[in-house]
Design a protein around this motif. Structure first.
Motif, mmCIF file in Angstrom:
data_model
loop_
_atom_site.group_PDB
_atom_site.id
_atom_site.type_symbol
_atom_site.label_atom_id
_atom_site.label_comp_id
_atom_site.label_asym_id
_atom_site.label_seq_id
_atom_site.Cartn_x
_atom_site.Cartn_y
_atom_site.Cartn_z
ATOM 1 N N TYR A 135 0.834 -1.200 0.000
ATOM 2 C CA TYR A 135 0.000 0.000 0.000
ATOM 3 C C TYR A 135 0.867 1.246 0.000
ATOM 4 N N ALA A 136 0.541 2.157 -0.904
ATOM 5 C CA ALA A 136 1.233 3.440 -0.980
ATOM 6 C C ALA A 136 0.197 4.546 -0.985
ATOM 7 N N PHE A 137 0.539 5.649 -0.379
ATOM 8 C CA PHE A 137 -0.313 6.829 -0.425
ATOM 9 C C PHE A 137 0.399 7.893 -1.247
ATOM 10 N N GLY A 138 -0.244 8.308 -2.347
ATOM 11 C CA GLY A 138 0.358 9.329 -3.205
ATOM 12 C C GLY A 138 1.723 8.901 -3.696
ATOM 13 N N PRO A 139 2.696 9.820 -3.644
ATOM 14 C CA PRO A 139 4.040 9.499 -4.140
ATOM 15 C C PRO A 139 4.911 8.781 -3.111
ATOM 16 N N CYS A 140 4.363 8.486 -1.962
ATOM 17 C CA CYS A 140 5.148 7.836 -0.895
ATOM 18 C C CYS A 140 5.460 6.391 -1.262
ATOM 19 N N SER A 174 -14.366 13.407 9.547
ATOM 20 C CA SER A 174 -13.629 12.511 10.427
ATOM 21 C C SER A 174 -13.442 13.170 11.787
ATOM 22 N N THR A 175 -13.402 12.342 12.815
ATOM 23 C CA THR A 175 -13.266 12.856 14.176
ATOM 24 C C THR A 175 -11.843 12.802 14.700
ATOM 25 N N GLY A 176 -10.916 12.284 13.939
ATOM 26 C CA GLY A 176 -9.560 12.129 14.465
ATOM 27 C C GLY A 176 -8.489 12.488 13.466
ATOM 28 N N GLU A 177 -7.262 12.411 13.921
ATOM 29 C CA GLU A 177 -6.109 12.761 13.089
ATOM 30 C C GLU A 177 -5.748 11.668 12.087
ATOM 31 N N MET A 178 -5.841 10.429 12.453
ATOM 32 C CA MET A 178 -5.439 9.314 11.597
ATOM 33 C C MET A 178 -6.584 8.914 10.685
ATOM 34 N N SER A 179 -6.969 9.808 9.780
ATOM 35 C CA SER A 179 -8.122 9.531 8.936
ATOM 36 C C SER A 179 -7.721 9.395 7.475
ATOM 37 N N GLY A 180 -8.612 8.792 6.710
ATOM 38 C CA GLY A 180 -8.405 8.621 5.280
ATOM 39 C C GLY A 180 -7.169 7.822 4.959
ATOM 40 N N PRO A 181 -6.775 7.824 3.693
ATOM 41 C CA PRO A 181 -5.570 7.118 3.287
ATOM 42 C C PRO A 181 -4.316 7.551 4.047
ATOM 43 N N PRO A 182 -4.143 8.855 4.378
ATOM 44 C CA PRO A 182 -2.956 9.204 5.168
ATOM 45 C C PRO A 182 -2.940 8.506 6.526
ATOM 46 N N ILE A 184 -4.334 5.581 7.224
ATOM 47 C CA ILE A 184 -4.017 4.172 6.974
ATOM 48 C C ILE A 184 -2.512 4.013 6.762
ATOM 49 N N TYR A 185 -1.958 4.864 5.925
ATOM 50 C CA TYR A 185 -0.534 4.790 5.608
ATOM 51 C C TYR A 185 0.319 4.991 6.866
ATOM 52 N N THR A 186 -0.056 5.930 7.694
ATOM 53 C CA THR A 186 0.676 6.192 8.939
ATOM 54 C C THR A 186 0.618 4.996 9.875
ATOM 55 N N GLN A 187 -0.542 4.366 10.000
ATOM 56 C CA GLN A 187 -0.679 3.206 10.877
ATOM 57 C C GLN A 187 0.170 2.030 10.402
ATOM 58 N N LEU A 188 0.447 1.987 9.098
ATOM 59 C CA LEU A 188 1.291 0.920 8.558
ATOM 60 C C LEU A 188 2.780 1.192 8.745
ATOM 61 N N GLY A 189 3.108 2.391 9.227
ATOM 62 C CA GLY A 189 4.511 2.742 9.449
ATOM 63 C C GLY A 189 5.028 3.823 8.532
ATOM 64 N N GLY A 190 4.175 4.319 7.647
ATOM 65 C CA GLY A 190 4.569 5.429 6.782
ATOM 66 C C GLY A 190 4.599 6.720 7.576
ATOM 67 N N PHE A 191 5.141 7.762 7.009
ATOM 68 C CA PHE A 191 5.274 9.056 7.683
ATOM 69 C C PHE A 191 5.892 8.880 9.073
#
Length: 194
Positions: A135-140, A174-182, A184-191
């Motif tokens: 899984y990739a988000f944008g150019p990441c 959304s009610t939180g910071e970890m929303s949408g594809p960003p 998801i990507y963050t929870q997988l270890g991205g960013f």
């Protein structure tokens, strides 16, 4: 790049192909909303079918319920983004391919606002296990599947449904910071610096 797309809900036992999206008599039909014990309107049936199509990963079925000029608006903490439905659908397909069990879980019911005809579905929780494609988000850079479970904060979606039974706009809050594809990507270890 695409920022927020995390709308998929918990599938009921009824197949979306068996849901009728037109009302006899033009108003409410005689079906009953499971959550509220009240008659479900034609617009509510459209929204329920859309959610079921998404949870079944059936983007063709979902697209049948969208108006040609449908707009998707994502509202997260301090940030808004608007895109065409086809742009959102492409990102959702990427999520489905990476998370084969991706769904929207919900505990609340749909509620049609009678004053403006907007159907609101609250507390939808996007979630799934990363067992499919990287899984990739944008150019990441893409992150390889590890089986990791992700769960974004609850979302409220306001569906604008016209008299022809087509969704003309949906607004996702959304009610939180970890929303949408960003999110998801963050929870997988991205960013990693976030």
């Amino acid at each position: 790049m695409m920022k927020s797309i995390k709308k998929l809900f918990s599938q009921k036992n009824e197949s979306p192909k068996n849901i009728h999206t037109t009302s006899s008599g033009g108003g409410c039909d005689t079906s009953t909303s499971e959550e509220q014990g009240q008659p479900e309107t034609a617009k509510e049936r459209v929204v329920r079918a859309y959610v079921q199509y998404l949870n079944g990963h059936d983007m063709d079925g979902a697209k049948e319920l969208m108006a040609d000029d449908c707009r998707c608006i994502f509202i997260t903490q301090g940030d808004n983004m608007e895109m065409e439905y086809n742009e959102m659908a492409a990102e959702v397909v990427n999520i489905f391919e990476a998370f084969p069990d991706f769904k929207f879980r919900f505990d609340s019911s749909i509620d049609e606002r009678k004053s403006d005809g907007v159907v609101v579905w609250s507390d939808l929780v996007p979630n799934g296990h990363h067992t499919g494609k990287p899984y990739a988000f944008g150019p990441c850079p893409a992150i390889a599947a590890s089986g990791k479970y992700v769960e974004n904060p609850p979302e409220t979606i306001c569906f604008h449904v016209n008299e022809q039974g087509k969704i003309t706009k949906h607004v996702i809050e959304s009610t939180g910071e970890m929303s949408g594809p960003p999110g998801i990507y963050t929870q997988l270890g991205g960013f990693p610096l976030m």
